[in-house]
Design an enzyme around this catalytic site. Structure first.
Site, PDB file in Angstrom:
ATOM      1  N   CYS A   2       0.823  -1.214   0.000  1.00  0.00           N
ATOM      2  CA  CYS A   2       0.000   0.000   0.000  1.00  0.00           C
ATOM      3  C   CYS A   2       0.855   1.261   0.000  1.00  0.00           C
ATOM      4  CB  CYS A   2      -0.865   0.022   1.244  1.00  0.00           C
ATOM      5  SG  CYS A   2      -1.766  -1.488   1.520  1.00  0.00           S
ATOM      6  N   ARG A  27       4.881   0.483  -6.384  1.00  0.00           N
ATOM      7  CA  ARG A  27       4.879  -0.346  -5.180  1.00  0.00           C
ATOM      8  C   ARG A  27       3.980  -1.564  -5.319  1.00  0.00           C
ATOM      9  NH1 ARG A  27       6.272   2.071  -0.131  1.00  0.00           N
ATOM     10  NH2 ARG A  27       4.708   0.750   0.795  1.00  0.00           N
ATOM     11  N   TRP A  74      -2.988  -2.686  -1.441  1.00  0.00           N
ATOM     12  CA  TRP A  74      -2.502  -4.002  -1.866  1.00  0.00           C
ATOM     13  C   TRP A  74      -3.163  -4.981  -0.893  1.00  0.00           C
ATOM     14  CZ3 TRP A  74       0.630  -8.038   0.064  1.00  0.00           C
ATOM     15  CH2 TRP A  74       1.236  -8.854  -0.899  1.00  0.00           C
ATOM     16  N   ASN A 100      -1.667   1.961   6.075  1.00  0.00           N
ATOM     17  CA  ASN A 100      -0.720   0.944   5.589  1.00  0.00           C
ATOM     18  C   ASN A 100      -0.361   0.059   6.767  1.00  0.00           C
ATOM     19  OD1 ASN A 100      -0.641   2.180   3.137  1.00  0.00           O
ATOM     20  ND2 ASN A 100       1.541   2.698   3.187  1.00  0.00           N
ATOM     21  N   GLY A 101      -0.201  -1.217   6.522  1.00  0.00           N
ATOM     22  CA  GLY A 101       0.205  -2.119   7.605  1.00  0.00           C
ATOM     23  C   GLY A 101      -0.889  -3.128   7.892  1.00  0.00           C
ATOM     24  N   GLU A 487      20.938 -14.483  -8.224  1.00  0.00           N
ATOM     25  CA  GLU A 487      20.285 -13.216  -8.512  1.00  0.00           C
ATOM     26  C   GLU A 487      19.711 -13.214  -9.938  1.00  0.00           C
ATOM     27  OE1 GLU A 487      19.068 -10.895  -7.032  1.00  0.00           O
ATOM     28  OE2 GLU A 487      18.929  -9.243  -8.442  1.00  0.00           O
ATOM     29  N   LYS A 491      15.754 -12.649 -10.921  1.00  0.00           N
ATOM     30  CA  LYS A 491      15.274 -11.616 -11.859  1.00  0.00           C
ATOM     31  C   LYS A 491      14.341 -12.248 -12.887  1.00  0.00           C
ATOM     32  CE  LYS A 491      15.907  -8.736 -10.198  1.00  0.00           C
ATOM     33  NZ  LYS A 491      16.553  -8.491  -8.968  1.00  0.00           N
ATOM     34  N   GLU A 494      10.941 -13.213 -11.380  1.00  0.00           N
ATOM     35  CA  GLU A 494      10.119 -12.062 -11.009  1.00  0.00           C
ATOM     36  C   GLU A 494       9.394 -11.423 -12.173  1.00  0.00           C
ATOM     37  OE1 GLU A 494      11.828  -9.179  -7.765  1.00  0.00           O
ATOM     38  OE2 GLU A 494      13.419  -9.853  -9.085  1.00  0.00           O
ATOM     39  N   HIS A 510      24.705 -34.136  -8.375  1.00  0.00           N
ATOM     40  CA  HIS A 510      24.067 -34.655  -7.166  1.00  0.00           C
ATOM     41  C   HIS A 510      22.548 -34.606  -7.261  1.00  0.00           C
ATOM     42  CE1 HIS A 510      27.942 -35.023  -5.267  1.00  0.00           C
ATOM     43  NE2 HIS A 510      28.245 -33.841  -5.796  1.00  0.00           N
ATOM     44  N   LYS A 607       7.163  -3.330  -4.147  1.00  0.00           N
ATOM     45  CA  LYS A 607       8.534  -2.833  -4.089  1.00  0.00           C
ATOM     46  C   LYS A 607       9.111  -2.911  -2.685  1.00  0.00           C
ATOM     47  CE  LYS A 607      12.305  -1.088  -5.654  1.00  0.00           C
ATOM     48  NZ  LYS A 607      13.187  -2.049  -6.329  1.00  0.00           N
TER      49      LYS A 607
END
Ligand code: F6R
Length: 612
Positions: A2, A27, A74, A100-101, A487, A491, A494, A510, A607
């Site tokens: 949010c 966000r 959100w 928010n929260g 990384e 990417k 995502e 293995h 974000k």
């Protein structure tokens, strides 16, 4: 997650609020809304979907007010819908709230309020807040200027969880109240106007002067004044912090997407993060004054973070262990905080967070602090929550990162961690002077090497076009090449929604090699000359089984028998991930574009993850 925006001043509020929300779109959100104080009533306009759809709501052009609150939601409690979106009002339509929260005890509070006769129109946890404020406001029989403040304070005393809240009330038509606990919120100071935002970029085009709120602070805003109170409603003074991010850094600047722009900003981000730290003799890092004696007493370093920031920690483990000879553990913050880690006052714990607001990373820091460990935060946002909790804070200077998928923040974190490792080694006096000279030179020349890598995008784009329909891919590497492969794989997941796995090349036999069959795509990173022979053998094993391989190697490495090779300039193993990650970032980007996806706002992601 949010986003919050607020305005009180002399200009029409609604365009400022909607513009601020547009700047927070990155966000991630599913609905949006605003509330403004119109003459004698609060008008709420909200909708499921994009912020821009607010412009289509009937009556939006008639709003005249010069004060209001705004929110992008959100969904956590209750599906994305108009009813569940913010602002929420109390039953008497006297208080509007955005939040928010998460309110953890909202069930209990809702039941209490229901017993008092309150009705609820949404499934959200937030709706208890305006009703609770109304409840306390009505109970208070004193009629003075602080009545609203007291009602907000009493309501907050009942809330468990995390919150950043804005409140508009018809009882105080020239005032707004905000409060925060464990969720970011800043006040932007203007001339005869004041702004509120959960993130600085939302209001960066209006002001560069900010008050950064601490937990449990309550703020009363008028057009001319901002007053800060502690939990007991005692007035406190706060300093203004000036943020030197240019407005353009939060704009696309001619690029198709923020992510592409941020990939291309990496030379500048690295230059600014390195700054003058390596200029004179010994390394100097503003905000740090570690002594040889202290560093000698450190028996372990923890690098704690989430996602991409944690991957930066994995690269840095090698730097600290090889240069400083101190054992390093890299931990995922959400695991660290619940696994009772073995830490004491001899442990140095380092937290890496672009936003500085990641709930798990902050909680991990608080835990370590409570056990007596020293805490050092690395963040990209000056004054962010994590930097205010930590004993020491140092900064990457990547500028605002808007795309959800982190790129320039990651490479800036890796370079700063390298410099930190070198700084420790220098203080400990255990590093050979020539080696130190060479490592410093490698860092100073890094931005121009990144520029070279960025000139060679076509082969990556071509390879992406060949493989974008695949369902699975593999990333391989050894040493820091493995750390950076993790990384690269993140990417890809995502922003392209392709499943991918990253393996240390030596692990292939293995188990995972069972998945390699004709046509499978493998991205193999091989930049370390000491490990390259072994890595090439592993790559041959997958080629033999029919894999299509894109190899990322440095220019001095021979790559006989491989068709698709991206060469990066030679550098040392500690910072080679900063160069080799760029083709991986671009690969994920081009695949996402080829699939027609929203590169900057991938599905389900936010974000900054300010809730657990
Ligand atoms: C991935 C990404 C996330 C963040 C993670 C931590 O591209 O951006 O994995 O790295 O959520 O965020 P910060 O660094 O803000 O703590």
């Amino acid at each position: 997650m949010c986003g919050i925006v607020g305005y009180i001043g002399n200009k029409k509020a609604s365009p400022i609020l909607i513009n601020g929300l547009l700047r927070l779109e990155y966000r991630g959100y599913d609905s949006a809304g605003i509330a403004t104080m119109e003459d004698d009533k609060i008008v709420v306009m909200k909708n499921k979907g994009r912020v821009s759809s607010l412009y289509e709501l009937e009556g939006i052009d008639d709003l005249k007010s010069t004060m209001g609150i705004a929110h992008t939601r959100w969904a956590t409690h209750g599906k994305p819908s108009k009813e569940n979106s913010h602002p929420h009002m109390d039953n008497s339509n006297s208080f509007a709230v955005v939040h928010n929260g998460i309110i953890e005890n909202y069930h209990e509070l809702k039941n209490m309020l229901k017993n008092e006769g309150y009705k609820f129109l949404s499934d959200t946890d937030t709706e208890v807040i305006p009703n609770l404020i109304h409840y306390y406001y009505n109970k208070d029989k004193t009629d003075d200027n602080n009545k609203l403040l007291r009602a907000v304070k009493n309501a907050c005393n009942d809330l468990k969880g995390s919150y950043a809240i804005e409140i508009l009330s018809i009882h105080n038509k020239d005032k707004m109240i905000v409060v925060r606990k464990d969720s970011p919120l800043v006040i932007g100071k203007g001339y005869k106007e004041n702004y509120i935002a959960s993130d600085i970029p939302a209001i960066l085009s209006y002001t560069k002067d900010f008050y950064l709120l601490d937990d449990n602070e309550i703020v009363e805003l008028t057009r001319d004044e901002v007053k800060f109170y502690n939990q007991d409603l005692k007035e406190i003074k706060k300093q203004v912090t000036s943020i030197d991010w240019g407005t353009a850094s939060a704009e696309k600047d001619g690029y198709e997407d923020f992510m592409l722009k941020e990939i291309f900003e990496q030379p500048r981000a690295i230059r600014e993060t390195v700054g003058a730290k390596l200029d004179n003799g010994c390394i100097e890092i503003e905000g740090l004054d570690f002594t040889k004696e202290y560093l000698q007493s450190v028996n372990k370093i923890y690098l704690v973070a989430c996602g991409t920031a944690m991957h930066a920690g994995l690269v840095a483990k090698t730097v600290f262990e090889k240069l400083c000879k101190i054992p390093v553990e890299v931990d995922i913050a959400s695991e660290f905080r619940y696994r009772d880690p073995l830490i004491d006052e001899k442990t140095l714990t380092i937290y890496i967070s672009q936003s500085g607001e990641t709930a798990d990373t902050i909680a991990a820091l608080k835990l370590a602090k409570s056990k007596g460990a020293k805490t050092l935060a690395i963040s990209n946002v000056i004054g962010s929550s994590i930097t205010r909790e930590a004993d020491y804070s140092i900064y990457t200077h990547a500028g605002p990162e808007i795309a959800v998928a982190s790129t320039k923040a990651y490479t800036s974190q890796v370079v700063l961690l390298n410099i930190l490792g070198m700084y420790f080694a220098e203080k400990l006096e255990i590093i050979d002077k020539d080696l130190m000279k060479k490592l410093k030179a490698d860092i100073l020349i890094l931005p121009s090497k990144i520029e070279e890598v960025l000139k060679n995008t076509d082969p990556i784009c071509d390879f992406a076009k060949k493989v974008y329909k695949e369902k699975d891919m593999f990333f391989l590497g050894r040493g820091t090449d493995y750390a950076v492969s993790l990384e690269g794989s993140l990417k890809l997941k995502e922003i392209s929604y392709i499943h991918s796995e990253s393996y240390a090349s030596g692990e292939l036999k293995h188990g995972p090699i069972a998945l390699i069959e004709n046509g499978v795509t493998v991205i193999a990173t091989m930049t370390n000359p000491d490990l390259v022979e072994k890595s090439i053998s592993n790559v041959q094993e997958v080629v033999t089984r029919g894999a299509k391989v894109l190899a990322i190697t440095s220019e001095d490495i021979k790559n006989d028998g491989l068709n698709q090779v991206i060469k990066i300039p030679k550098t040392n193993e500690f910072i080679s991930p900063i160069l080799s990650v760029i083709p991986m970032q671009l690969f994920a980007y081009y695949i996402s574009k080829e699939k027609g996806l929203d590169v900057d706002k991938p599905r389900n992601l936010a974000k900054s993850v300010t809730v657990e």
